[in-house]
Design a protein around this motif. Structure first.
Motif, PDB file in Angstrom:
ATOM      1  N   TRP A 484       0.926  72.665 -14.446  1.00 49.87           N
ATOM      2  CA  TRP A 484       0.467  71.536 -13.652  1.00 49.87           C
ATOM      3  C   TRP A 484       0.986  70.201 -14.200  1.00 49.87           C
ATOM      4  N   THR A 485       0.824  69.970 -15.497  1.00 54.17           N
ATOM      5  CA  THR A 485       1.247  68.662 -16.025  1.00 54.17           C
ATOM      6  C   THR A 485       2.765  68.529 -15.986  1.00 54.17           C
ATOM      7  N   CYS A 488       3.593  67.450 -12.589  1.00 55.19           N
ATOM      8  CA  CYS A 488       3.334  66.014 -12.391  1.00 55.19           C
ATOM      9  C   CYS A 488       4.490  65.184 -12.961  1.00 55.19           C
ATOM     10  N   ILE A 513      -7.084  69.731  -5.206  1.00 60.56           N
ATOM     11  CA  ILE A 513      -6.535  69.321  -6.506  1.00 60.56           C
ATOM     12  C   ILE A 513      -6.868  67.880  -6.865  1.00 60.56           C
ATOM     13  N   VAL A 514      -6.994  67.021  -5.859  1.00 59.48           N
ATOM     14  CA  VAL A 514      -7.275  65.612  -6.191  1.00 59.48           C
ATOM     15  C   VAL A 514      -8.613  65.518  -6.925  1.00 59.48           C
ATOM     16  N   GLN A 517      -8.221  68.731 -10.456  1.00 62.31           N
ATOM     17  CA  GLN A 517      -7.320  68.695 -11.616  1.00 62.31           C
ATOM     18  C   GLN A 517      -7.734  67.489 -12.475  1.00 62.31           C
ATOM     19  N   GLN A 520      -7.348  62.205 -12.323  1.00 65.78           N
ATOM     20  CA  GLN A 520      -7.083  62.062 -10.891  1.00 65.78           C
ATOM     21  C   GLN A 520      -5.971  61.063 -10.561  1.00 65.78           C
ATOM     22  N   GLU A 522      -3.317  60.432 -12.134  1.00 70.84           N
ATOM     23  CA  GLU A 522      -2.015  61.082 -12.334  1.00 70.84           C
ATOM     24  C   GLU A 522      -1.726  62.041 -11.179  1.00 70.84           C
ATOM     25  N   THR A 523      -2.750  62.737 -10.737  1.00 70.80           N
ATOM     26  CA  THR A 523      -2.570  63.659  -9.601  1.00 70.80           C
ATOM     27  C   THR A 523      -2.107  62.865  -8.380  1.00 70.80           C
ATOM     28  N   THR A 543      -8.069  66.018  -1.055  1.00 71.20           N
ATOM     29  CA  THR A 543      -6.656  66.416  -1.086  1.00 71.20           C
ATOM     30  C   THR A 543      -6.058  66.375   0.316  1.00 71.20           C
ATOM     31  N   ASN A 800      -5.080  64.797 -19.018  1.00 64.38           N
ATOM     32  CA  ASN A 800      -4.369  66.015 -18.597  1.00 64.38           C
ATOM     33  C   ASN A 800      -3.338  66.516 -19.604  1.00 64.38           C
ATOM     34  N   GLN A 809      -6.601  72.951 -18.931  1.00 63.74           N
ATOM     35  CA  GLN A 809      -7.139  71.629 -18.652  1.00 63.74           C
ATOM     36  C   GLN A 809      -8.489  71.487 -19.358  1.00 63.74           C
TER      37      GLN A 809
END
Ligand SMILES: Nc1nc2c(c(=O)[nH]1)N[C@H]1C(S)=C(S)[C@@H](COP(=O)(O)OP(=O)(O)OC[C@H]3O[C@@H](n4cnc5c(=O)[nH]c(N)nc54)[C@H](O)[C@@H]3O)O[C@H]1N2
Ligand SMILES: Nc1nc2c(c(=O)[nH]1)N[C@H]1C(S)=C(S)[C@@H](COP(=O)(O)OP(=O)(O)OC[C@H]3O[C@@H](n4cnc5c(=O)[nH]c(N)nc54)[C@H](O)[C@@H]3O)O[C@H]1N2
Ligand code: SF4
Ligand SMILES: [Mo]
Length: 821
Positions: A484-485, A488, A513-514, A517, A520, A522-523, A543, A800, A809
């Motif tokens: 995930w990271t 991003c 995900i908003v 994860q 937020q 960064e998402t 999301t 994150n 996470q």
């Protein structure tokens, strides 16, 4: 299979009132403000039919649900009844309020295209044909220009159905991903604790099952609030307690399960590893370790040379041999050596009658230590005083636990996700695993970890994914797997570890995900950097607001599916279609097929749902037990006890040596993102280091004095059920629970509006004073959408970054300051 029910018990009118209230809450473009579906029809009362369903949110319980349908409408849900497992007949208020989700005003009704800014929630209605064409035209262009990995699929966990839900690895969405060869983005949740088990016990199921709770004398719930998060299991603990067993809860706060326990042991956040080390120190000091268990079932007698490598027979001049493993692969055999006390010689561990745990002389010129020597050395500094100082747990309680684990019979330990959600979660979990081995509290009835029911698992996912097309073509496989990271970063920079890696499109199903994860902001930044986003959802959640194309999926009750993945009960559940999909929503599986057809991959999907499911069910166990979809449909459920009630029976583990391991000479991180790696930390299982921001001694705590546990809520599964107003009767809005003395120091009173903030984000919510909280540690029930907060969002405060070796996470590893507004 339909059952009939005469209907008297349900007050139709009261339900309508509730549903109308929901309708009135109607909100964003494309959501229904409805109620007309439930309008009174007058005339004779129609009959009620009951369909088999399941609650398919990822709450780990997977309850069997009766779906009551009248006049083509879901009117209520009740607990389904297993005739061969009444102990699993359960449902919670979320399951009981599912009709309100079917008729929620938040439901997406038709495909939509974004017309406003991302996140603004402005959409226009389009047809399915337009939506599918727009998606697949874009995707074809991206594939041509940048290759299939420029499209990234995110498989969420919102629906544990096999056909529609992306969570099972063998779902149709997973097949689409493999056929197209796109990138796959991993959610990276819930990794640390399970990884620690695999690391030490090998890959497989490690938990005892509910049936074994009759054998436990003591139950320790370690970092879990099962009354909230695992409603299917809590009654087993309570029944054991009624029979005289005792229930001990180790937690950072006095929560629901603590209220039901005989003993509550408080600990500072993320210091449980130190607590385990303190207990081990005391056990060794008292000579209470389970010597025979360690000798027979663990690698404690294995020898490690000064270079960190195991002493093996090749070190004694015996040439390695080769063998063929179960998969037909040739492997080298160079057995581990132990020192046999009976014969005072070094020999392969399988041949020794009394492998030494310590005091081993030099062998063949090699200075060696046993793993047990290393355990003693690691525990040495963790005196009762030091352990108590770091953990905040009293010396008395540490001694109590050492005595309990070794002198008072069978102990069952339920290790939960309160351990997992920190940066040091894997180290903490390894220390607790080690404690269980050192005290011999595994492998036997009443002794072990209790992590859930025997798993049919996800089925034969390899077979469903790799099935050739009608013309014999093989799926190409996942194009790239991205953390995930990493994802991003890649979308922001266009590069992965220095190399070009364009990502043009993102497709997420069954996940919010908003909200879910970490970090937020960064998402959102990542989502804003992507050219084309497709979200396939039931609701207008946080999301969905970022979609370019929104595809409305139907509710679980509006399509048939097989719920295969489960932890709370040992059943495969067939879910019948109970009502027609509302509006223009479609079953997820149908949407995957529409996309596949339009992409030109229709040939890969020339199977019926039943054919597909039968392939999925063809695991070795499934085949041996004749498990087919027809067999499941005979009763709509099928009990599958893949493993016995006791995990690792007779001391057998799934490691190469078949013993539990404390040491690895060559550990591998579970992700590579170019991170710096101090591999020494990963080798030995009694390594422990403090968490990041949850660590009271981290200098950041001067600026941000409070840690925040943003825990799972009673009335929601993650963000699901946000659309059900009934549930808000119990948990209305985001709150922050704070210790009374901390509150007094800050002049905060019950109900005050406060702001939690750090460098990453902030959230405004209401304070609630709770003496069950320890000082400098807060609890905020999570799962609220941004629009439900007074300001900001709790999800903006978390970070994150990952632990160096574990892509996890760390939701609870978060520090904030508090401002009273
Ligand atoms: N109702 C409901 N049930 C759910 C879910 C949901 O969202 N809602 N989600 C499901 C999923 S996917 C998951 S992962 C599980 C999670 O379920 P649990 O494992 O029960 O996790 P949490 O509720 O997040 O936190 C559990 C407890 O850990 C404590 N805790 C926090 N930090 C520490 C610590 O450092 N040490 C100790 N000893 N205790 C600590 C918290 O105070 C809390 O009481 O729940 C599943 N079940
Ligand atoms: N701060 C904080 N954040 C956390 C956690 C925490 O403790 N604290 N816990 C984390 C954990 S352990 C987990 S597992 C994650 C879970 O994170 P997610 O998997 O993102 O969980 P949900 O909020 O349940 O999102 C599921 C979405 O799927 C949708 N959905 C449900 N059924 C269907 C369907 O049939 N079809 C389609 N297309 N959509 C459907 C729902 O509407 C919902 O929006 O959250 C994590 N986030
Ligand atoms: S939310 Fe979980 S416990 Fe409640 S009914 Fe659904 S599966 Fe069962
Ligand atoms: Mo989770």
């Amino acid at each position: 299979m339909e059952k009939q029910e005469s209907m008297h018990s349900f007050s139709r009118r009261s339900f309508i009132k509730g549903a109308a209230a929901l309708g009135a809450a109607g909100a964003l473009a494309g959501c229904s403000a409805q109620g007309s579906n439930l309008a009174e029809t007058g005339g004779p009362v129609p009959e009620t039919k009951i369909f088999a369903g399941a609650c398919r949110s990822q709450c780990a319980n997977g309850c069997y649900v009766n779906v009551h349908v009248r006049d083509g409408q879901v009117v209520r849900t009740t607990a389904g009844k297993f005739d061969d497992g009444p102990e699993f007949n359960r449902i919670c208020p979320k399951g009981l309020s599912l009709p309100a989700r079917v008729y929620s005003s938040e439901r997406l009704q038709y495909p939509m295209r974004r017309i406003g800014e991302r996140g603004e929630g402005k959409f226009e209605r389009i047809s399915w044909d337009e939506a599918i064409k727009e998606i697949t035209d874009k995707w074809k262009g991206y594939i041509e220009e940048y290759g299939p990995t420029s499209i990234a699929f995110f498989l969420g966990s919102g629906n544990t159905g096999t056909l529609g839900g992306p969570a099972p690895e063998g779902s149709i969405m997973a097949r689409l991903l493999n056929v197209m060869g796109t990138s796959r983005v991993l959610p990276d949740r819930d990794i640390a604790t399970p990884m620690s088990h695999t690391y030490m016990f090998g890959p497989g199921a490690h938990g005892h099952r509910a049936a074994d709770t009759v054998n436990g004398d003591h139950f320790i719930i370690w970092a879990g609030d099962t009354a909230v998060s695992e409603k299917q299991r809590t009654h087993f603990f309570l029944e054991a307690r009624d029979r005289g067993a005792d229930l001990i809860v180790i937690d950072i706060a006095y929560r629901t399960m603590a209220g039901k326990a005989d003993k509550f042991i408080p600990v500072h956040p993320a210091t449980d590893g130190a607590l385990a080390l303190g207990i081990i120190h005391e056990v060794l000091e008292q000579g209470w370790e389970a010597t025979e268990f360690l000798r027979e079932f663990t690698e404690a007698p294995f020898l490690i040379k000064d270079d960190g490598k195991f002493l093996r027979m090749s070190d004694l001049g015996v040439a390695p041999t080769t063998t063929t493993d179960a998969q037909g692969k040739e492997t080298t055999v160079d057995p581990w050596v132990v020192w046999d006390e009976d014969t005072q010689t070094a020999m392969p561990y399988t041949e020794a009658t009394k492998p030494a745990l310590g005091d081993v002389p030099d062998i063949n010129g090699f200075h060696v230590r046993t793993e047990m020597d290393m355990i003693r050395e690691a525990a040495e500094p963790w005196t009762l005083e030091r352990a108590s100082e770091v953990t905040g747990t009293s010396i008395e309680d540490i001694k109590y636990l050492a005595h309990l684990y070794t002198q008072e019979g069978n102990v069952m330990t339920d290790m939960k996700y309160g351990l997992n959600h920190y940066n040091n979660g894997m180290y903490t979990s390894k220390c607790i695993n080690s404690l269980l081995l050192i005290t011999g509290q595994m492998c036997f009835p009443g002794r072990g970890m209790y992590t859930g029911e025997g798993n049919f698992g996800e089925g034969n996912t390899q077979a469903t994914i790799s099935m050739p097309s009608a013309s014999g073509e093989k799926p190409r496989g996942v194009g790239a797997t991205l953390n995930w990271t990493d994802f991003c970063n890649i979308v922001q920079t266009g590069k992965k570890m220095g190399k070009d890696f364009p990502i043009k499109s993102f497709y997420a199903v069954c996940t919010n995900i908003v909200s879910n994860q970490t970090e937020q902001n960064e998402t959102i930044k990542a989502l804003k950097a992507i050219e084309f986003i497709v979200i396939q959802e039931m609701t207008m959640n946080d999301t969905s607001l970022y979609a370019d194309i929104l595809l409305p999926a139907c509710h679980w009750f509006e399509t048939s599916d097989l719920r295969v993945r489960y932890y709370g009960n040992p059943y495969l559940l067939w879910n019948e279609k109970a009502v027609e999909p509302l509006y223009e929503s479609k079953p997820d599986a149908d949407i995957y097929r529409l996309i596949a057809d339009a992409m030109g991959y229709g040939d890969f999907f020339q199977f019926t749902d039943d054919e597909y499911l039968n392939v999925l069910l063809s695991t070795p166990w499934g085949k041996a037990h004749g498990v087919t979809i027809d067999k499941i449909r005979e009763k709509n459920y099928l009990r599958c006890e893949v493993s016995g009630p006791v995990a690792h029976p007779n001391g057998e583990f799934y490691t190469p040596s078949k013993r539990a391991s404390f040491y690895r000479e060559d550990p591998k991180p579970d992700y590579m993102m170019g991170q710096e790696l101090d591999i020494e930390k990963e080798k030995f299982t009694l390594f422990w280091e403090p968490a990041r921001e949850a660590d009271l001694d981290n200098p950041i705590r001067e600026k941000y004095p409070f840690s925040v546990c943003c825990e799972h809520m009673r009335t929601r599964t993650h963000t699901q059920w946000y659309d059900v107003d009934y549930m808000k009767e119990f948990e209305k809005q985001p709150v922050c629970r704070i210790n009374p003395e901390d509150a007094a120091e800050l002049g905060i009173k019950e109900g005050d509006t406060i702001r939690l903030y750090n460098d990453r984000g902030s959230v405004t919510l209401l304070a609630t004073i709770n003496p069950g909280e320890q000082r400098k540690a807060l609890h905020c029930p999570r799962s609220f959408l941004t629009r439900e907060h007074i300001d900001g969002d709790l999800a903006t405060t978390t970070f994150n970054d990952y632990n160096q070796a574990c892509r996890n996470q760390s939701y609870f590893d978060c520090a904030v300051a508090i401002e009273k507004l």
